[in-house]
Design a protein around this motif. Structure first.
Motif, PDB file in Angstrom:
ATOM      1  N   ALA A 113       0.951  -1.117  -0.151  1.00  0.00           N
ATOM      2  CA  ALA A 113      -0.054   0.294   0.244  1.00  0.00           C
ATOM      3  C   ALA A 113       0.331   0.967  -0.089  1.00  0.00           C
ATOM      4  O   ALA A 113       0.566   2.097  -0.248  1.00  0.00           O
ATOM      5  CB  ALA A 113      -0.493   0.282   0.855  1.00  0.00           C
ATOM      6  N   ALA A 114       1.833   1.309   0.561  1.00  0.00           N
ATOM      7  CA  ALA A 114       2.731   2.540   0.342  1.00  0.00           C
ATOM      8  C   ALA A 114       3.859   2.644  -0.584  1.00  0.00           C
ATOM      9  O   ALA A 114       3.976   3.643  -0.850  1.00  0.00           O
ATOM     10  CB  ALA A 114       3.902   2.293   2.382  1.00  0.00           C
ATOM     11  N   MET A 115       4.210   1.950  -1.488  1.00  0.00           N
ATOM     12  CA  MET A 115       4.773   1.807  -2.594  1.00  0.00           C
ATOM     13  C   MET A 115       3.548   2.398  -3.442  1.00  0.00           C
ATOM     14  O   MET A 115       3.552   3.341  -4.538  1.00  0.00           O
ATOM     15  CB  MET A 115       4.554   0.619  -2.756  1.00  0.00           C
ATOM     16  CG  MET A 115       6.363  -0.578  -1.913  1.00  0.00           C
ATOM     17  SD  MET A 115       7.294   0.879  -1.671  1.00  0.00           S
ATOM     18  CE  MET A 115       8.304   0.676  -3.765  1.00  0.00           C
ATOM     19  N   ALA A 156      11.343   1.971   4.718  1.00  0.00           N
ATOM     20  CA  ALA A 156      11.148   1.492   3.475  1.00  0.00           C
ATOM     21  C   ALA A 156      11.374   2.439   2.253  1.00  0.00           C
ATOM     22  O   ALA A 156      11.923   2.159   1.471  1.00  0.00           O
ATOM     23  CB  ALA A 156      11.006  -0.341   3.445  1.00  0.00           C
ATOM     24  N   THR A 157      10.249   2.896   3.017  1.00  0.00           N
ATOM     25  CA  THR A 157      10.207   4.261   1.856  1.00  0.00           C
ATOM     26  C   THR A 157      10.369   5.389   1.696  1.00  0.00           C
ATOM     27  O   THR A 157       9.922   6.013   0.999  1.00  0.00           O
ATOM     28  CB  THR A 157       8.153   4.154   1.405  1.00  0.00           C
ATOM     29  OG1 THR A 157       7.917   4.190   2.861  1.00  0.00           O
ATOM     30  CG2 THR A 157       8.010   2.812   1.181  1.00  0.00           C
ATOM     31  N   GLY A 158      10.084   5.791   3.148  1.00  0.00           N
ATOM     32  CA  GLY A 158      10.951   7.368   3.705  1.00  0.00           C
ATOM     33  C   GLY A 158       9.282   7.735   3.543  1.00  0.00           C
ATOM     34  O   GLY A 158       9.714   9.242   3.856  1.00  0.00           O
ATOM     35  N   LEU A 159       8.483   7.118   4.060  1.00  0.00           N
ATOM     36  CA  LEU A 159       7.303   8.254   3.731  1.00  0.00           C
ATOM     37  C   LEU A 159       7.363   8.040   5.372  1.00  0.00           C
ATOM     38  O   LEU A 159       6.531   7.311   6.063  1.00  0.00           O
ATOM     39  CB  LEU A 159       5.974   7.638   3.517  1.00  0.00           C
ATOM     40  CG  LEU A 159       6.054   7.417   2.085  1.00  0.00           C
ATOM     41  CD1 LEU A 159       4.468   6.743   1.462  1.00  0.00           C
ATOM     42  CD2 LEU A 159       5.867   9.342   1.070  1.00  0.00           C
ATOM     43  N   PRO A 160       6.887   9.449   6.168  1.00  0.00           N
ATOM     44  CA  PRO A 160       6.679   9.964   7.492  1.00  0.00           C
ATOM     45  C   PRO A 160       5.089   8.707   7.312  1.00  0.00           C
ATOM     46  O   PRO A 160       4.369   8.838   7.001  1.00  0.00           O
ATOM     47  CB  PRO A 160       6.571  11.239   7.333  1.00  0.00           C
ATOM     48  CG  PRO A 160       7.102  11.428   6.412  1.00  0.00           C
ATOM     49  CD  PRO A 160       6.964  11.077   5.602  1.00  0.00           C
ATOM     50  N   VAL A 161       4.692   8.698   9.080  1.00  0.00           N
ATOM     51  CA  VAL A 161       3.499   7.723   9.204  1.00  0.00           C
ATOM     52  C   VAL A 161       3.013   8.403  10.437  1.00  0.00           C
ATOM     53  O   VAL A 161       2.807   9.076  10.842  1.00  0.00           O
ATOM     54  CB  VAL A 161       4.035   6.543  10.047  1.00  0.00           C
ATOM     55  CG1 VAL A 161       3.530   5.500  10.508  1.00  0.00           C
ATOM     56  CG2 VAL A 161       4.598   5.802   8.996  1.00  0.00           C
ATOM     57  N   VAL A 162       1.284   8.736   9.365  1.00  0.00           N
ATOM     58  CA  VAL A 162       0.313   8.564  10.630  1.00  0.00           C
ATOM     59  C   VAL A 162      -0.845   7.811  10.903  1.00  0.00           C
ATOM     60  O   VAL A 162      -0.867   6.652  10.303  1.00  0.00           O
ATOM     61  CB  VAL A 162      -0.105  10.452  10.360  1.00  0.00           C
ATOM     62  CG1 VAL A 162      -1.304   9.982   8.695  1.00  0.00           C
ATOM     63  CG2 VAL A 162      -1.814  10.779  10.407  1.00  0.00           C
ATOM     64  N   THR A 163      -0.505   7.697  12.607  1.00  0.00           N
ATOM     65  CA  THR A 163      -1.435   6.295  13.269  1.00  0.00           C
ATOM     66  C   THR A 163      -2.300   6.625  14.189  1.00  0.00           C
ATOM     67  O   THR A 163      -1.594   7.439  14.995  1.00  0.00           O
ATOM     68  CB  THR A 163      -0.720   5.226  13.386  1.00  0.00           C
ATOM     69  OG1 THR A 163      -1.667   4.274  13.614  1.00  0.00           O
ATOM     70  CG2 THR A 163       0.292   5.621  14.667  1.00  0.00           C
TER      71      THR A 163
END
Ligand code: PEP
Ligand code: MN
Length: 343
Positions: A113-115, A156-163
Motif C-alpha cells: 500500500a505504501a508503494m 523502507a519508503t521514506g514516507l513519514p507515518v500517521v497512525t
C-alpha cells in the motif's frame, strides 16, 4: 473566563494575576503547559465582571480573543499555520496527499500500500495499528506489531507515518513509532486522550467528531494546544446524517469555515466520509476546490480482501487518478503539491 499568559511570564506575573482574581472573589485554576501557562477563572458572572487584569504584566495577546478557543483561534494570526511532519509541510502554501491502508494487516500489505501511495506522489503514509471498531468481534488492529510494521515501512519508503491512538496508555508507544498521532472521530472529545497527545511533542491529526460542531471541534484542538502542542492539523471526515446511501455526509463548508475560525491547517478525508470508493475522487475534488490543505485517502493493494473498510479503499490505479487532481486542482488555486516540494 480564561487568561493566557505570555511565554515570557514569570512566576511573579502569574502569582499577581491569581491574587487579582482571588481578591475579587473568583477562583483561579493555573495550568502550566510546556510553552505557556493558562489560568482558568471560575466565579459568578458579577464577580467575573469586576476582575480586570489588563494592567498586569506577563499577559499573552490571546486575552483579547473573545472566542472560547484562544490558542487555535485565527485571531492574532496574519497567516494560517504550516505544520511539519518530519519535514513534510501541511499548510496554506502547499497541498499534501496522505494515503495508505485503513488498517495495518501484514508487513507485506502495508509495504504494498505504501508503494502505491509513493508511486502516486503521496508524501505521508496513513495506516491504523489500533482500530476503533463498532463491533468487539471485528479485527481490532495489530497494536504494537502494527506500530513496528509502520516504522519499518517508513524506513523502507521514506514516507513519514500517521497512525491513530485510541487509549492514553498507548500514547508514548505510538509517539515513539509514528511521526504524527491521529485522534479519530470517536475520540474527538476524549479529553484525557487529547491532553495526553498534547504532551508528547509530535504533530496531531484531529478528526472531526461524528456530530461535532465547529466550535466543539476547535475546543478539542484547544485541549491539545493548552498542553503546549500547537502542531495540530484538523481533518473533516464527514458527519452523521439521515441518508443511508453514504456512510457520512461530507461537510465541504467545514473547510472554509474552520479556516476562517482557526489558523490551523484543515485537510479532508473523503474515504471515511463516503464509505464507497466511487465517491472518493469527486469528494476529494470538492475538498480541494474548497481550499483544503490536504487530502487523506484509503488505498489497498487488494481492496476485496481488506480486513477493514474495503468498500472505500481505492485501488492503485484509482489513487493515481486522484493524485492527478491533487496536482492540477491545487495548482489552479496557486498551491504547490507538497510531494513535489519534498521530492
Ligand atoms: C481512520 O482514519 O482509520 C478512521 C477510523 O477514521 P475516523 O475516525 O474518521 O472514522
Ligand atoms: Mn477506516
Amino acid at each position: 473566563m480564561v487568561i493566557v499568559m505570555s511565554q515570557a511570564a514569570t512566576a511573579d506575573d502569574i502569582a499577581a494575576v491569581v491574587v487579582q482574581i482571588e481578591t475579587h472573589g473568583g477562583q483561579a485554576f493555573v495550568s502550566r503547559g510546556v510553552t505557556r501557562t493558562i489560568i482558568g477563572v471560575v466565579g459568578a458572572e458579577s464577580v467575573l465582571e469586576t476582575i480586570d487584569v489588563s494592567g498586569l504584566s506577563g499577559l499573552g495577546d490571546t486575552n483579547r480573543i473573545t472566542n472560547p478557543y484562544k490558542l487555535v483561534s485565527a485571531a492574532n494570526h496574519n497567516r494560517r499555520s504550516t505544520i511539519r511532519v518530519r519535514g513534510v509541510p501541511i499548510g496554506p502554501d502547499t497541498f499534501t496527499l496522505i494515503a495508505g491502508p485503513c488498517a495495518v494487516e501484514t508487513a507485506e500489505q502495508t509495504l504494498a500500500a505504501a508503494m502505491l501511495a509513493k508511486r502516486a506522489g503521496a508524501s505521508l503514509l496513513r495506516g491504523g495499528a489500533y482500530k476503533p471498531r463498532s463491533s468487539p468481534y471485528a479485527f481490532q488492529g495489530l497494536a504494537r506489531d502494527g506500530l513496528r510494521i509502520l516504522a519499518e515501512v517508513r524506513d523502507a519508503t521514506g514516507l513519514p507515518v500517521v497512525t491513530e491512538v485510541l487509549d492514553v496508555k498507548d500514547v508514548d508507544d505510538v509517539a515513539e513509532h509514528a511521526d504524527m498521532l491521529q485522534i479519530g472521530t470517536r475520540n474527538m472529545q476524549n479529553f484525557g486522550l487529547l491532553q495526553a497527545v498534547g504532551g508528547v511533542g509530535k504533530p496531531v491529526l484531529l478528526k472531526r467528531g461524528l456530530s461535532a460542531t465547529y466550535e466543539e471541534w476547535l475546543m478539542a484542538a484547544e485541549y491539545i494546544a493548552q498542553r503546549g502542542n500547537l502542531d495540530i492539523v484538523l481533518c473533516e471526515r464527514g458527519i452523521r446524517s439521515y441518508e443511508p446511501a453514504i456512510r457520512n455526509m461530507f461537510d465541504v463548508s467545514a473547510v472554509p469555515m474552520v479556516q476562517q475560525l482557526s489558523h490551523l491547517p484543515v485537510i479532508v478525508d473523503p474515504s471515511h466520509a463516503a464509505g464507497r470508493r466511487d465517491l472518493v475522487l469527486p469528494l476529494a475534488r470538492a475538498g480541494i476546490a474548497a481550499g483544503a490543505d490536504g487530502v487523506m485517502v484509503d488505498v489497498h493493494p487488494h481492496p476485496e480482501h481488506a480486513l477493514v473498510d474495503g468498500a472505500q479503499a481505492l485501488t492503485g490505479a484509482m489513487l493515481d487518478e486522484l493524485a492527478e487532481a491533487v496536482v492540477t486542482l491545487p495548482a489552479l488555486l496557486g498551491r504547490t503539491s507538497a510531494a513535489h516540494l519534498t521530492g
